[in-house]
Write a protein that holds these residues in place. Structure first.
Motif, PDB file in Angstrom:
ATOM      1  N   UNK A 211       8.000  11.479 -12.789  1.00 54.04           N
ATOM      2  CA  UNK A 211       7.316  10.650 -11.796  1.00 54.04           C
ATOM      3  C   UNK A 211       7.227   9.201 -12.260  1.00 54.04           C
ATOM      4  N   UNK A 212       7.032   8.986 -13.563  1.00 54.62           N
ATOM      5  CA  UNK A 212       6.990   7.628 -14.099  1.00 54.62           C
ATOM      6  C   UNK A 212       8.350   6.949 -13.943  1.00 54.62           C
ATOM      7  N   UNK A 213       9.414   7.689 -14.226  1.00 56.11           N
ATOM      8  CA  UNK A 213      10.763   7.140 -14.083  1.00 56.11           C
ATOM      9  C   UNK A 213      11.067   6.785 -12.626  1.00 56.11           C
TER      10      UNK A 213
ATOM     11  N   UNK B 134       0.866  -1.183   0.000  1.00 61.55           N
ATOM     12  CA  UNK B 134       0.000   0.000   0.000  1.00 61.55           C
ATOM     13  C   UNK B 134       0.897   1.225   0.000  1.00 61.55           C
ATOM     14  N   UNK B 135       0.595   2.187  -0.871  1.00 55.62           N
ATOM     15  CA  UNK B 135       1.399   3.399  -0.985  1.00 55.62           C
ATOM     16  C   UNK B 135       0.800   4.469  -0.085  1.00 55.62           C
ATOM     17  N   UNK B 136       1.632   5.024   0.798  1.00 57.44           N
ATOM     18  CA  UNK B 136       1.195   6.092   1.687  1.00 57.44           C
ATOM     19  C   UNK B 136       1.001   7.396   0.929  1.00 57.44           C
TER      20      UNK B 136
ATOM     21  N   UNK C  97       2.926   4.585  -9.005  1.00 60.79           N
ATOM     22  CA  UNK C  97       3.350   3.459  -8.158  1.00 60.79           C
ATOM     23  C   UNK C  97       2.234   2.431  -8.026  1.00 60.79           C
ATOM     24  N   UNK C  98       1.018   2.887  -7.773  1.00 55.26           N
ATOM     25  CA  UNK C  98      -0.104   1.964  -7.630  1.00 55.26           C
ATOM     26  C   UNK C  98      -0.353   1.196  -8.919  1.00 55.26           C
TER      27      UNK C  98
ATOM     28  N   UNK D  12       9.682   0.660  -7.818  1.00 57.27           N
ATOM     29  CA  UNK D  12       9.045  -0.662  -7.888  1.00 57.27           C
ATOM     30  C   UNK D  12      10.086  -1.752  -8.124  1.00 57.27           C
ATOM     31  N   UNK D  13      11.082  -1.490  -8.959  1.00 57.34           N
ATOM     32  CA  UNK D  13      12.160  -2.470  -9.157  1.00 57.34           C
ATOM     33  C   UNK D  13      12.858  -2.789  -7.846  1.00 57.34           C
TER      34      UNK D  13
END
Length: 191
Positions: free
Chosen positions: A167-169, A59-61, A75-76, A175-176
């Motif tokens: 933000x995507x990068x 879960x992302x805070x 991220x989600x 996540x990696x």
């Protein structure tokens, strides 16, 4: 005359292809396997496997500011690509910071290009009481955009597109690293 020059190139290609096959076959023998290995179709964008199930439990805070909202959404999307809501076995906390520097100037001294450096510090916690920090780190990404002369809408659109790319990068890098941390946690130590 052109034919003999092509034959050595074709031979090199075959040799490189054979070397690639042998390398991949050899990696399988030493225990190498893709992180997201599973039963998905080849070329399928969907990941499968045990680590994907673990990632879905993260879960992302909350992350403040507009850029934080973009990062959280990215991220989600990466953690649960199927859209399933995570069970919350883990909590991922992220904070961001930005640095801006001009890269180009017009004759009047105003900037014509800006480079942003985005830094995200992340920590992964379990849901124990009190929570244990399982992993953490820092990732960084760079991007830039031009400031067209007296085209404010275009400059604003360029900045927004750059912010989304940053933000995507950052999201992909986080996540990696979270996947690697969860995989290490899942595997028993060989000591």
């Amino acid at each position: 005359m052109g034919q003999p020059a092509r034959q050595p190139q074709a031979g090199r290609r075959r040799l490189l292809g054979l070397g690639g096959v042998l390398l991949l076959g050899g990696l399988g023998g030493c225990g190498f396997r893709p992180m997201y290995a599973g039963g998905g179709e080849a070329g399928s964008p969907q990941r499968s496997g045990p680590i994907t199930a673990e990632l879905a439990k993260v879960r992302v805070g909350p992350i403040p500011e507009r850029s934080g909202q973009l990062l959280k959404r990215s991220l989600e999307n990466h953690l649960t690509p199927t859209g399933a809501d995570g069970l919350g076995s883990y909590e991922l906390n992220v904070s961001t910071a930005f640095n801006v520097e001009p890269q180009g100037f017009r004759r009047d001294g105003t900037p014509s290009r800006l480079r942003y450096t985005a830094t995200a510090t992340w920590s992964l916690f379990d849901n124990a009481a009190p929570p244990n920090r399982l992993a953490g780190g820092m990732v960084r990404s760079l991007d830039a955009f031009n400031l067209p002369d007296q085209q404010y809408f275009a400059a604003d659109m360029s900045r927004e597109a750059m912010e989304r790319r940053l933000m995507e990068s950052l999201s992909e890098q986080i996540v990696e690293r979270v996947a690697v941390a969860l995989e290490r946690r899942r595997q028993p130590s060989a000591a």
